[in-house]
Design a protein around this motif. Sequence first.
Motif, PDB file in Angstrom:
ATOM      1  N   GLY A 241       0.657  -0.868   0.148  1.00  0.00           N
ATOM      2  CA  GLY A 241       0.406   0.060   0.289  1.00  0.00           C
ATOM      3  C   GLY A 241       0.826   1.195  -0.390  1.00  0.00           C
ATOM      4  N   VAL A 242       2.258   1.147  -0.531  1.00  0.00           N
ATOM      5  CA  VAL A 242       2.596   2.387  -0.649  1.00  0.00           C
ATOM      6  C   VAL A 242       2.989   3.209  -1.539  1.00  0.00           C
ATOM      7  CG1 VAL A 242       5.050   3.433  -0.645  1.00  0.00           C
ATOM      8  CG2 VAL A 242       4.909   1.557   0.672  1.00  0.00           C
ATOM      9  N   SER A 243       1.866   4.498  -1.806  1.00  0.00           N
ATOM     10  CA  SER A 243       1.345   5.320  -2.280  1.00  0.00           C
ATOM     11  C   SER A 243       1.710   6.161  -2.850  1.00  0.00           C
ATOM     12  CB  SER A 243       0.230   5.924  -2.231  1.00  0.00           C
ATOM     13  OG  SER A 243      -0.522   6.035  -0.930  1.00  0.00           O
ATOM     14  N   SER A 244       3.072   6.650  -2.322  1.00  0.00           N
ATOM     15  CA  SER A 244       3.101   8.090  -2.255  1.00  0.00           C
ATOM     16  C   SER A 244       5.339   8.111  -1.914  1.00  0.00           C
ATOM     17  CB  SER A 244       2.888   9.094  -1.790  1.00  0.00           C
ATOM     18  OG  SER A 244       2.822   9.137  -0.692  1.00  0.00           O
ATOM     19  N   PHE A 245       5.804   9.115  -2.422  1.00  0.00           N
ATOM     20  CA  PHE A 245       7.577   9.366  -1.881  1.00  0.00           C
ATOM     21  C   PHE A 245       7.315  10.981  -1.299  1.00  0.00           C
ATOM     22  CE2 PHE A 245      11.757  10.516  -1.518  1.00  0.00           C
ATOM     23  CZ  PHE A 245      12.081   9.601  -1.159  1.00  0.00           C
ATOM     24  N   PRO A 246       7.299  10.857   0.071  1.00  0.00           N
ATOM     25  CA  PRO A 246       7.861  12.652   0.532  1.00  0.00           C
ATOM     26  C   PRO A 246       9.415  13.254   0.148  1.00  0.00           C
ATOM     27  CG  PRO A 246       7.935  11.470   2.395  1.00  0.00           C
ATOM     28  CD  PRO A 246       7.984  10.072   1.511  1.00  0.00           C
ATOM     29  N   CYS A 247       9.444  14.333  -0.621  1.00  0.00           N
ATOM     30  CA  CYS A 247      10.251  15.062  -0.937  1.00  0.00           C
ATOM     31  C   CYS A 247       9.996  16.394  -0.789  1.00  0.00           C
ATOM     32  CB  CYS A 247       9.721  15.282  -2.535  1.00  0.00           C
ATOM     33  SG  CYS A 247      11.034  16.277  -3.251  1.00  0.00           S
ATOM     34  N   ARG A 248      10.774  16.333   0.616  1.00  0.00           N
ATOM     35  CA  ARG A 248      11.216  17.495   1.473  1.00  0.00           C
ATOM     36  C   ARG A 248      11.596  18.660   0.153  1.00  0.00           C
ATOM     37  NH1 ARG A 248       9.660  19.711   6.473  1.00  0.00           N
ATOM     38  NH2 ARG A 248       9.510  17.362   6.954  1.00  0.00           N
ATOM     39  N   LEU A 249      10.606  19.920   0.156  1.00  0.00           N
ATOM     40  CA  LEU A 249      11.582  20.833  -0.289  1.00  0.00           C
ATOM     41  C   LEU A 249      13.378  21.508  -0.241  1.00  0.00           C
ATOM     42  CD1 LEU A 249       8.413  22.825  -2.343  1.00  0.00           C
ATOM     43  CD2 LEU A 249      10.298  20.566  -3.011  1.00  0.00           C
ATOM     44  N   PRO A 250      13.705  21.584  -0.636  1.00  0.00           N
ATOM     45  CA  PRO A 250      15.367  22.161   0.496  1.00  0.00           C
ATOM     46  C   PRO A 250      15.281  23.575   0.263  1.00  0.00           C
ATOM     47  CG  PRO A 250      16.052  20.834  -1.718  1.00  0.00           C
ATOM     48  CD  PRO A 250      14.536  20.963  -1.352  1.00  0.00           C
ATOM     49  N   PRO A 251      15.648  24.276   1.111  1.00  0.00           N
ATOM     50  CA  PRO A 251      15.806  26.088   1.655  1.00  0.00           C
ATOM     51  C   PRO A 251      15.761  26.738   0.400  1.00  0.00           C
ATOM     52  CG  PRO A 251      17.021  25.234   3.792  1.00  0.00           C
ATOM     53  CD  PRO A 251      16.985  23.701   2.290  1.00  0.00           C
ATOM     54  N   GLY A 252      14.871  27.784  -0.425  1.00  0.00           N
ATOM     55  CA  GLY A 252      15.223  28.277  -1.495  1.00  0.00           C
ATOM     56  C   GLY A 252      14.162  27.696  -3.230  1.00  0.00           C
ATOM     57  N   ALA A 253      13.575  26.268  -2.217  1.00  0.00           N
ATOM     58  CA  ALA A 253      13.597  25.721  -3.406  1.00  0.00           C
ATOM     59  C   ALA A 253      11.668  26.465  -3.835  1.00  0.00           C
ATOM     60  CB  ALA A 253      13.392  24.184  -3.240  1.00  0.00           C
ATOM     61  N   VAL A 254      11.506  25.973  -5.107  1.00  0.00           N
ATOM     62  CA  VAL A 254       9.522  26.878  -5.027  1.00  0.00           C
ATOM     63  C   VAL A 254       8.845  25.529  -6.043  1.00  0.00           C
ATOM     64  CG1 VAL A 254      10.389  29.479  -5.450  1.00  0.00           C
ATOM     65  CG2 VAL A 254      10.888  27.583  -7.136  1.00  0.00           C
TER      66      VAL A 254
ATOM     67  N   GLY B 114       1.412  14.963  -6.060  1.00  0.00           N
ATOM     68  CA  GLY B 114       0.558  15.044  -5.283  1.00  0.00           C
ATOM     69  C   GLY B 114       0.507  16.328  -4.213  1.00  0.00           C
ATOM     70  N   ASP B 115      -0.438  16.236  -3.167  1.00  0.00           N
ATOM     71  CA  ASP B 115      -0.514  17.562  -2.233  1.00  0.00           C
ATOM     72  C   ASP B 115       1.074  17.814  -1.845  1.00  0.00           C
ATOM     73  OD1 ASP B 115      -3.216  16.222  -2.423  1.00  0.00           O
ATOM     74  OD2 ASP B 115      -2.655  14.760  -0.790  1.00  0.00           O
ATOM     75  N   ARG B 116       0.698  19.070  -1.024  1.00  0.00           N
ATOM     76  CA  ARG B 116       2.122  19.842  -1.119  1.00  0.00           C
ATOM     77  C   ARG B 116       1.198  20.510   0.569  1.00  0.00           C
ATOM     78  NH1 ARG B 116       5.864  24.266  -2.735  1.00  0.00           N
ATOM     79  NH2 ARG B 116       6.353  25.605  -1.358  1.00  0.00           N
ATOM     80  N   LEU B 117       2.807  19.750   1.643  1.00  0.00           N
ATOM     81  CA  LEU B 117       2.229  20.478   3.055  1.00  0.00           C
ATOM     82  C   LEU B 117       3.647  21.229   3.534  1.00  0.00           C
ATOM     83  CD1 LEU B 117       0.523  19.325   6.156  1.00  0.00           C
ATOM     84  CD2 LEU B 117       2.592  17.886   6.105  1.00  0.00           C
TER      85      LEU B 117
ATOM     86  N   SER C  95       9.287  25.035   9.200  1.00  0.00           N
ATOM     87  CA  SER C  95      10.331  23.559   8.053  1.00  0.00           C
ATOM     88  C   SER C  95      10.544  24.126   6.752  1.00  0.00           C
ATOM     89  CB  SER C  95      10.266  22.284   8.444  1.00  0.00           C
ATOM     90  OG  SER C  95      11.339  21.686   8.023  1.00  0.00           O
ATOM     91  N   THR C  96      10.470  23.716   5.951  1.00  0.00           N
ATOM     92  CA  THR C  96      10.366  23.936   4.597  1.00  0.00           C
ATOM     93  C   THR C  96       9.003  22.675   3.945  1.00  0.00           C
ATOM     94  OG1 THR C  96      12.138  22.052   3.792  1.00  0.00           O
ATOM     95  CG2 THR C  96      12.628  24.267   4.017  1.00  0.00           C
ATOM     96  N   PRO C  97       8.599  22.872   2.772  1.00  0.00           N
ATOM     97  CA  PRO C  97       7.167  21.850   2.699  1.00  0.00           C
ATOM     98  C   PRO C  97       7.664  20.971   2.381  1.00  0.00           C
ATOM     99  CG  PRO C  97       7.561  24.466   1.305  1.00  0.00           C
ATOM    100  CD  PRO C  97       8.572  23.919   1.876  1.00  0.00           C
ATOM    101  N   VAL C  98       6.863  20.325   2.184  1.00  0.00           N
ATOM    102  CA  VAL C  98       7.376  18.498   1.492  1.00  0.00           C
ATOM    103  C   VAL C  98       5.843  18.474   0.607  1.00  0.00           C
ATOM    104  CG1 VAL C  98       6.608  16.102   2.048  1.00  0.00           C
ATOM    105  CG2 VAL C  98       7.776  17.397   3.922  1.00  0.00           C
ATOM    106  N   VAL C  99       6.814  17.827  -0.448  1.00  0.00           N
ATOM    107  CA  VAL C  99       5.175  17.841  -2.035  1.00  0.00           C
ATOM    108  C   VAL C  99       5.665  16.307  -1.673  1.00  0.00           C
ATOM    109  CG1 VAL C  99       5.379  18.022  -4.261  1.00  0.00           C
ATOM    110  CG2 VAL C  99       6.136  19.177  -2.935  1.00  0.00           C
ATOM    111  N   GLU C 100       3.948  15.354  -1.660  1.00  0.00           N
ATOM    112  CA  GLU C 100       4.494  13.962  -1.860  1.00  0.00           C
ATOM    113  C   GLU C 100       4.187  13.673  -3.591  1.00  0.00           C
ATOM    114  OE1 GLU C 100       3.628  11.948   0.008  1.00  0.00           O
ATOM    115  OE2 GLU C 100       4.063  13.187   2.005  1.00  0.00           O
TER     116      GLU C 100
END
Length: 179
Positions: free
Chosen positions: A40-53, A64-67, A72-77
Amino acid sequence: MRCRANTETVRWRWRTGRYCGISVPERNRTTRAVMACEDGVSSFPCRLPPGAVDVAVLRGARVGDRLDVPGSTPVVELAFPAPLATGQIASLEYEVVYAPLREPVTEYRRVAHARADNVDLVVEFPPSLRPARVWWTVWDHHRDGTVLGEAPVAMSPEGSVHRFVLALEHAAAGFRWTW
């Protein structure tokens, strides 16, 4: 969070002349193999480094979704086309895009909160702007922090530095340099 193991290759590309003649990153490309440790693993979390947009997926998933995480910096699924079964591997390739006109950068570090196997880091500098010195560095924290150890790294004739690490776990490591 679903269990996953991963392998990654990171290559950082640069552009020049955008900030007082000092190079700032335009984007970094990551190739990653993610193995599901459970169904059931449906995604991988990608944490944006500082300065990334933004993050642009080149293959293996969709954005996917952006948290937005306070302090901290945002996480994009990065969502897989279909959930993975135990032992199934997804191959991802994506680029993290940086905002223009950022301050000069003097390091690139990768953080592994869980185990990452076969980590291959390459930082490429343009011919017109090469750092004076480069070190392979280990820090005690994923942001700021104290340098725990470092070793000088020779730059290739093409202007890149490279380090392959069999495993990175609960660590922050990468390259730092002086102009």
